[in-house]
Design a protein around this motif. Structure first.
Motif, short mmCIF file in Angstrom:
data_model
loop_
_atom_site.label_atom_id
_atom_site.label_comp_id
_atom_site.label_asym_id
_atom_site.label_seq_id
_atom_site.Cartn_x
_atom_site.Cartn_y
_atom_site.Cartn_z
N LYS A 123 8.99 -38.47 -43.11
CA LYS A 123 7.51 -38.43 -42.51
C LYS A 123 6.85 -37.22 -43.10
N PHE A 125 3.61 -34.44 -43.20
CA PHE A 125 2.30 -34.12 -42.36
C PHE A 125 1.87 -32.89 -42.88
N VAL B 43 11.13 -30.13 -40.70
CA VAL B 43 11.15 -29.05 -41.70
C VAL B 43 9.66 -28.54 -41.76
N LEU B 45 7.28 -25.83 -43.97
CA LEU B 45 7.05 -25.04 -45.24
C LEU B 45 5.81 -24.38 -45.43
N GLY B 47 4.03 -21.62 -48.38
CA GLY B 47 4.23 -21.08 -49.78
C GLY B 47 3.75 -19.88 -49.63
N ARG B 55 8.51 -18.99 -50.84
CA ARG B 55 8.09 -20.02 -49.91
C ARG B 55 9.17 -19.77 -48.90
N ILE B 57 10.75 -21.66 -45.60
CA ILE B 57 11.13 -23.00 -44.86
C ILE B 57 11.66 -22.74 -43.30
N PRO B 116 0.86 -24.24 -43.33
CA PRO B 116 2.09 -25.02 -43.34
C PRO B 116 2.05 -26.51 -43.55
N SER B 117 3.19 -27.13 -44.07
CA SER B 117 3.28 -28.59 -44.19
C SER B 117 4.56 -28.91 -43.58
N ILE B 118 4.57 -30.04 -43.05
CA ILE B 118 5.70 -30.51 -42.19
C ILE B 118 6.35 -31.94 -42.73
N PHE B 119 7.64 -31.84 -42.37
CA PHE B 119 8.43 -33.00 -42.94
C PHE B 119 9.41 -33.35 -41.89
#
Lengths: 153, 154
Positions: A123, A125, B43, B45, B47, B55, B57, B116-119
């Motif tokens: 997923k 986001f 996770v 992240l 940059g 980056r 994490i 931020p980006s989320i995985f």
């Protein structure tokens, strides 16, 4: 210039240099969230005149196609160390060309190094921002470029 | 340069957790990052751009994020996936923002952060051509790992 035009133009300048000319724009979409449903994703952050994230999602088959083309057939699997490097470099070139287009009118935009995130059923986001998405398709699979960025005033 | 940035992260990590949440994180390990990291969880992240690119994490377990959510909001009933992701994004934003500000104040360099980006899920993560270090922290019985990398590093 619309963001989707900038994306298409940046793809023409980066991907097409390596002979990826046999894929076409399938869909252009505006979304209110940046996300991806693809198993191979490359994330690049933007800062400066424009802020946000670019995500390039692709199917495994398409990732293999990029790697095979860029390495002239020497490597066929994107999971190879050199394969991942090739994919991230391709996306870095795209993001550089795209940031260059965003930087008109003194809105200089910088990009962070690409990070590749892989996995089935993951997923993603990023941000709840207006996102321009361009979906490309070819016989070798699909690739989607999403730009969730906003202008700093 | 990476060493100086790591030191700023150590200070930011400790002070933000102590000041905001009254938690004492313990640095249990510092090591070179693996080229490819396999991780199951969430996770976050961000940059780094500016005079040097990189980056950061954060590797977070669901239990850890739930604990943070409880500490911030006091309850867990209304917790949904998006709120969990928002906590993951914000914890990275707060600590990285503080660390980068410390770094910029102490050095003549100017670094900036992208949002931020989320995985989440079963992930394999790699950032080619980057030198990075992992900081492993323990808070109570939960662990959190932070990977900080710069192009051309060390």
């Amino acid at each position: 210039m619309y963001k989707s035009d900038m994306i298409i133009s940046a793809v023409n300048e980066s991907f097409f240099q390596f002979g990826f000319s046999n894929f076409v724009v399938e869909k252009i979409e505006e979304r209110d969230i940046t996300s991806s449903d693809f198993p191979v994703n490359v994330i690049i952050g933007c800062e400066g005149g424009w802020r946000g994230n670019i995500i390039i999602g692709m199917e495994k088959e398409f990732a293999n196609f990029i790697v095979k083309t860029m390495t002239m057939g020497m490597i066929e699997d994107y999971r190879d160390k050199m394969g991942l490097s090739a994919i991230s470099e391709m996306c870095n070139m795209f993001a550089g060309a795209f940031a260059n287009k965003l930087s008109f009118n003194s809105k200089v935009t910088f990009i962070s190094p690409p990070t590749v995130i892989m996995g089935d059923n993951i997923k993603v986001f990023l941000s709840k921002v207006n996102t321009t998405t361009v979906l490309y398709s070819s016989e070798r699979g699909r690739m989607e470029i999403s730009t969730g960025i906003w202008e700093i005033t | 340069m990476l060493k100086e940035l790591l030191n700023c992260y150590k200070v930011a990590f400790k002070t933000r957790f102590e000041d905001f949440l009254n938690l004492s994180p313990e640095l249990v390990e510092e090591r070179d990052s693996d080229e490819q990291i396999d991780f199951e969880g969430v996770v976050s992240l961000v940059g780094i751009t500016g005079e040097k690119k990189g980056r950061v994490i954060f590797y977070l377990s669901e239990e850890f994020l739930k604990m943070l959510y409880r500490l911030i909001y006091g309850e867990e009933e209304s917790l949904n996936e998006m709120e969990l992701y928002a906590v993951a994004a914000e914890i990275n934003n707060i600590i990285s923002g503080n660390a980068i500000t410390l770094f910029n104040n102490e050095s003549s360099k100017r670094l900036f952060l992208s949002p931020p980006s989320i995985f989440s899920g079963k992930l394999s993560i790699t950032t080619p051509r980057i030198n990075s270090k992992d900081l492993i922290y323990k808070i109570g019985n939960l662990k959190i790992a932070v990977s900080i990398g710069l192009e051309g590093g060390i």
